[in-house]
Design a protein around this motif. Structure first.
Motif, PDB file in Angstrom:
ATOM      1  N   MET A 137       0.839  -1.198   0.000  1.00 24.69           N
ATOM      2  CA  MET A 137       0.000   0.000   0.000  1.00 24.69           C
ATOM      3  C   MET A 137       0.879   1.254   0.000  1.00 24.69           C
ATOM      4  SD  MET A 137      -3.133  -1.130  -0.119  1.00 24.69           S
ATOM      5  CE  MET A 137      -4.344   0.005   0.582  1.00 24.69           C
ATOM      6  N   ARG A 138       1.935   1.238   0.785  1.00 22.89           N
ATOM      7  CA  ARG A 138       2.825   2.398   0.843  1.00 22.89           C
ATOM      8  C   ARG A 138       3.546   2.605  -0.485  1.00 22.89           C
ATOM      9  NH1 ARG A 138       4.683   5.624   4.545  1.00 22.89           N
ATOM     10  NH2 ARG A 138       3.696   4.417   6.199  1.00 22.89           N
ATOM     11  N   ARG A 139       3.990   1.507  -1.111  1.00 16.57           N
ATOM     12  CA  ARG A 139       4.695   1.628  -2.392  1.00 16.57           C
ATOM     13  C   ARG A 139       3.772   2.190  -3.470  1.00 16.57           C
ATOM     14  NH1 ARG A 139       6.769   2.715  -6.198  1.00 16.57           N
ATOM     15  NH2 ARG A 139       8.327   1.679  -7.506  1.00 16.57           N
ATOM     16  N   VAL A 140       2.524   1.745  -3.475  1.00 16.43           N
ATOM     17  CA  VAL A 140       1.565   2.254  -4.456  1.00 16.43           C
ATOM     18  C   VAL A 140       1.282   3.724  -4.198  1.00 16.43           C
ATOM     19  CG1 VAL A 140      -0.785   2.047  -5.358  1.00 16.43           C
ATOM     20  CG2 VAL A 140       0.524  -0.019  -4.820  1.00 16.43           C
ATOM     21  N   ALA A 141       1.153   4.091  -2.925  1.00 13.50           N
ATOM     22  CA  ALA A 141       0.915   5.495  -2.583  1.00 13.50           C
ATOM     23  C   ALA A 141       2.074   6.363  -3.061  1.00 13.50           C
ATOM     24  CB  ALA A 141       0.725   5.629  -1.077  1.00 13.50           C
ATOM     25  N   ASP A 142       3.304   5.873  -2.871  1.00  6.95           N
ATOM     26  CA  ASP A 142       4.475   6.627  -3.354  1.00  6.95           C
ATOM     27  C   ASP A 142       4.430   6.785  -4.866  1.00  6.95           C
ATOM     28  OD1 ASP A 142       5.399   6.822  -0.763  1.00  6.95           O
ATOM     29  OD2 ASP A 142       6.825   5.160  -0.942  1.00  6.95           O
ATOM     30  N   GLU A 143       4.029   5.733  -5.555  1.00 10.84           N
ATOM     31  CA  GLU A 143       3.936   5.779  -7.014  1.00 10.84           C
ATOM     32  C   GLU A 143       2.940   6.841  -7.475  1.00 10.84           C
ATOM     33  OE1 GLU A 143       4.539   4.224 -11.064  1.00 10.84           O
ATOM     34  OE2 GLU A 143       5.678   4.049  -9.198  1.00 10.84           O
ATOM     35  N   LEU A 144       1.887   7.010  -6.690  1.00  9.09           N
ATOM     36  CA  LEU A 144       0.835   7.956  -7.047  1.00  9.09           C
ATOM     37  C   LEU A 144       1.069   9.346  -6.455  1.00  9.09           C
ATOM     38  CD1 LEU A 144      -2.193   5.546  -6.591  1.00  9.09           C
ATOM     39  CD2 LEU A 144      -1.342   6.446  -8.753  1.00  9.09           C
ATOM     40  N   GLY A 145       2.096   9.462  -5.620  1.00  9.38           N
ATOM     41  CA  GLY A 145       2.409  10.760  -5.029  1.00  9.38           C
ATOM     42  C   GLY A 145       1.443  11.203  -3.956  1.00  9.38           C
ATOM     43  N   VAL A 146       0.916  10.238  -3.203  1.00 12.12           N
ATOM     44  CA  VAL A 146      -0.001  10.566  -2.105  1.00 12.12           C
ATOM     45  C   VAL A 146       0.465   9.859  -0.846  1.00 12.12           C
ATOM     46  CG1 VAL A 146      -1.957  10.877  -3.681  1.00 12.12           C
ATOM     47  CG2 VAL A 146      -1.544   8.634  -2.624  1.00 12.12           C
ATOM     48  N   GLY A 147      -0.129  10.203   0.278  1.00 14.97           N
ATOM     49  CA  GLY A 147       0.179   9.512   1.517  1.00 14.97           C
ATOM     50  C   GLY A 147      -0.489   8.147   1.553  1.00 14.97           C
ATOM     51  N   ALA A 148       0.114   7.229   2.282  1.00 18.09           N
ATOM     52  CA  ALA A 148      -0.410   5.862   2.332  1.00 18.09           C
ATOM     53  C   ALA A 148      -1.844   5.831   2.844  1.00 18.09           C
ATOM     54  CB  ALA A 148       0.487   4.991   3.204  1.00 18.09           C
ATOM     55  N   MET A 149      -2.170   6.689   3.798  1.00 22.15           N
ATOM     56  CA  MET A 149      -3.510   6.677   4.369  1.00 22.15           C
ATOM     57  C   MET A 149      -4.566   7.040   3.326  1.00 22.15           C
ATOM     58  SD  MET A 149      -3.189   5.497   7.309  1.00 22.15           S
ATOM     59  CE  MET A 149      -4.919   5.720   7.758  1.00 22.15           C
ATOM     60  N   THR A 150      -4.172   7.769   2.295  1.00 24.08           N
ATOM     61  CA  THR A 150      -5.131   8.132   1.246  1.00 24.08           C
ATOM     62  C   THR A 150      -5.685   6.893   0.564  1.00 24.08           C
ATOM     63  OG1 THR A 150      -3.944  10.194   0.840  1.00 24.08           O
ATOM     64  CG2 THR A 150      -5.441   9.442  -0.885  1.00 24.08           C
ATOM     65  N   LEU A 151      -4.833   5.877   0.360  1.00 19.25           N
ATOM     66  CA  LEU A 151      -5.289   4.665  -0.315  1.00 19.25           C
ATOM     67  C   LEU A 151      -6.344   3.922   0.485  1.00 19.25           C
ATOM     68  CD1 LEU A 151      -3.025   5.197  -2.342  1.00 19.25           C
ATOM     69  CD2 LEU A 151      -2.389   2.783  -2.159  1.00 19.25           C
ATOM     70  N   TYR A 152      -6.277   4.057   1.805  1.00 13.45           N
ATOM     71  CA  TYR A 152      -7.221   3.317   2.636  1.00 13.45           C
ATOM     72  C   TYR A 152      -8.634   3.891   2.562  1.00 13.45           C
ATOM     73  CZ  TYR A 152      -3.263   0.753   4.517  1.00 13.45           C
ATOM     74  OH  TYR A 152      -2.161  -0.058   4.639  1.00 13.45           O
ATOM     75  N   ARG A 153      -8.777   5.031   1.928  1.00 11.60           N
ATOM     76  CA  ARG A 153     -10.115   5.544   1.675  1.00 11.60           C
ATOM     77  C   ARG A 153     -10.772   4.791   0.528  1.00 11.60           C
ATOM     78  NH1 ARG A 153      -9.923  11.244   0.047  1.00 11.60           N
ATOM     79  NH2 ARG A 153     -12.141  11.276   0.580  1.00 11.60           N
ATOM     80  N   TYR A 154      -9.957   4.059  -0.244  1.00 13.94           N
ATOM     81  CA  TYR A 154     -10.448   3.310  -1.399  1.00 13.94           C
ATOM     82  C   TYR A 154     -10.392   1.807  -1.165  1.00 13.94           C
ATOM     83  CZ  TYR A 154      -9.731   7.812  -3.737  1.00 13.94           C
ATOM     84  OH  TYR A 154      -9.778   9.139  -4.085  1.00 13.94           O
ATOM     85  N   PHE A 155      -9.291   1.340  -0.590  1.00  9.02           N
ATOM     86  CA  PHE A 155      -9.087  -0.084  -0.346  1.00  9.02           C
ATOM     87  C   PHE A 155      -8.811  -0.304   1.140  1.00  9.02           C
ATOM     88  CE2 PHE A 155      -8.139   0.247  -4.831  1.00  9.02           C
ATOM     89  CZ  PHE A 155      -8.636  -0.940  -5.366  1.00  9.02           C
ATOM     90  N   PRO A 156      -9.532  -1.238   1.772  1.00 16.38           N
ATOM     91  CA  PRO A 156      -9.266  -1.510   3.191  1.00 16.38           C
ATOM     92  C   PRO A 156      -7.849  -2.029   3.437  1.00 16.38           C
ATOM     93  CG  PRO A 156     -11.371  -2.446   2.516  1.00 16.38           C
ATOM     94  CD  PRO A 156     -10.677  -2.006   1.263  1.00 16.38           C
ATOM     95  N   GLY A 157      -7.280  -2.733   2.446  1.00 17.01           N
ATOM     96  CA  GLY A 157      -5.943  -3.287   2.634  1.00 17.01           C
ATOM     97  C   GLY A 157      -5.442  -3.972   1.382  1.00 17.01           C
ATOM     98  N   LYS A 158      -4.307  -4.624   1.512  1.00 17.88           N
ATOM     99  CA  LYS A 158      -3.652  -5.253   0.371  1.00 17.88           C
ATOM    100  C   LYS A 158      -4.469  -6.409  -0.189  1.00 17.88           C
ATOM    101  CE  LYS A 158       0.801  -7.254  -1.017  1.00 17.88           C
ATOM    102  NZ  LYS A 158       2.166  -7.614  -0.566  1.00 17.88           N
ATOM    103  N   GLY A 159      -5.188  -7.122   0.681  1.00 17.89           N
ATOM    104  CA  GLY A 159      -5.965  -8.268   0.226  1.00 17.89           C
ATOM    105  C   GLY A 159      -6.995  -7.889  -0.823  1.00 17.89           C
ATOM    106  N   GLU A 160      -7.728  -6.828  -0.547  1.00 18.75           N
ATOM    107  CA  GLU A 160      -8.732  -6.374  -1.505  1.00 18.75           C
ATOM    108  C   GLU A 160      -8.083  -5.844  -2.786  1.00 18.75           C
ATOM    109  OE1 GLU A 160     -10.389  -6.296   2.579  1.00 18.75           O
ATOM    110  OE2 GLU A 160      -8.582  -5.456   1.671  1.00 18.75           O
ATOM    111  N   LEU A 161      -6.948  -5.172  -2.643  1.00 19.96           N
ATOM    112  CA  LEU A 161      -6.248  -4.644  -3.811  1.00 19.96           C
ATOM    113  C   LEU A 161      -5.765  -5.779  -4.707  1.00 19.96           C
ATOM    114  CD1 LEU A 161      -5.069  -2.381  -5.477  1.00 19.96           C
ATOM    115  CD2 LEU A 161      -3.126  -2.274  -3.899  1.00 19.96           C
TER     116      LEU A 161
END
Length: 260
Positions: free
Chosen positions: A56-80
């Motif tokens: 999740m953190r690596r994807v957030a870095d790729e997108l230029g956002v904070g890791a917590m931002t991704l959790y507004r879309y995906f609960p975690g790596k399993g769902e992703l």
């Protein structure tokens, strides 16, 4: 290879994401990301660096956002992971299949092989509990159509499709590992073979291992290597389809009573 597992996330959230039944986040500022954009970034990372590098953190870095931002879309790596798999399954062409069932199954195998070679990280995800998304369902439907109406029961149809997919998975895994050996060693199979054969000829006892010596030498001379992944795939797929053919012919052929 480290193994990840599909179906490990929350079932309700995974299905909402797979089928896009959940609206975009409404809390906070206007969403800067989309589910599709996040998945595309995750797939790019997995393609380039392997599934082990995808977090999740690596994807957030790729997108230029904070890791917590991704959790507004995906609960975690399993769902992703589930949505990543379903998304790449959507790349399968699923063309109108011509020819008999054997030609159709052959096409299914080759399409799956090409998909694995484009996304080798898929080999590291166990799909005993598959993500039940639209592309996974469409893939299953398409593959079952290859053996519909040829005399198999529903259970046998499912098992035949699983047999083909399992064969492709194993064959491509060996293929990918062979390619990785070349990349990491900087030596082609031909170079490896030519470096070892002169020494092996001096050490190995052909009289003690006559079959291994004869067959191994023949294969080595044929491919300039101890193994050829393309030949192995073609040979194995043909023999697998021969086996299915025997089942179909036995099922549909005339019943001949043994004369006493």
């Amino acid at each position: 290879m480290n193994t990840e597992y599909s179906g490990s996330g929350d079932p309700a959230r995974s299905l909402e994401l797979l089928w896009r039944r959940r609206p975009q986040p409404t809390r906070g500022p206007k969403p800067a990301l989309t589910v599709e954009g996040i998945v595309e970034a995750a797939v790019r990372i997995a393609d380039a660096e392997g599934i082990g590098a995808m977090s999740m953190r690596r994807v957030a870095d790729e997108l230029g956002v904070g890791a917590m931002t991704l959790y507004r879309y995906f609960p975690g790596k399993g769902e992703l992971l589930d949505v990543m798999l379903d998304t790449v399954y959507g790349e399968l062409p699923r063309r109108d299949m011509d020819g008999d069932w054997r030609a159709r199954l052959d096409e299914v195998a080759r399409e799956n092989r090409e998909l694995y070679l484009r996304h080798p990280w898929m080999l590291q995800i166990a799909v005993n509990r598959p993500p039940l998304g639209p592309h996974v369902m469409a893939k299953y439907e398409y593959e079952l159509e290859a053996v519909e109406g040829i005399g198999l029961t529903d259970v046998e149809m499912d098992a035949t499709v699983a047999l083909v997919n399992g064969y492709v998975h194993g064959a491509v895994r060996t293929d990918v590992e062979a390619r990785q050996v070349i990349q990491r060693s900087g030596m082609t199979d031909k170079q490896w073979w030519l470096a070892h054969v002169p020494h092996l000829d001096k050490i190995a006892d052909a009289q003690q291992f006559p079959l291994a010596t004869r067959v191994g030498t023949t294969v080595g001379n044929e491919f300039d290597a101890p193994y050829d992944s393309d030949h192995a795939f073609e040979y194995g797929l043909a023999r697998l389809l021969d086996g299915v053919s025997a089942l179909v012919e036995n099922r549909s052929g005339p019943k001949v009573r043994k004369q006493l």
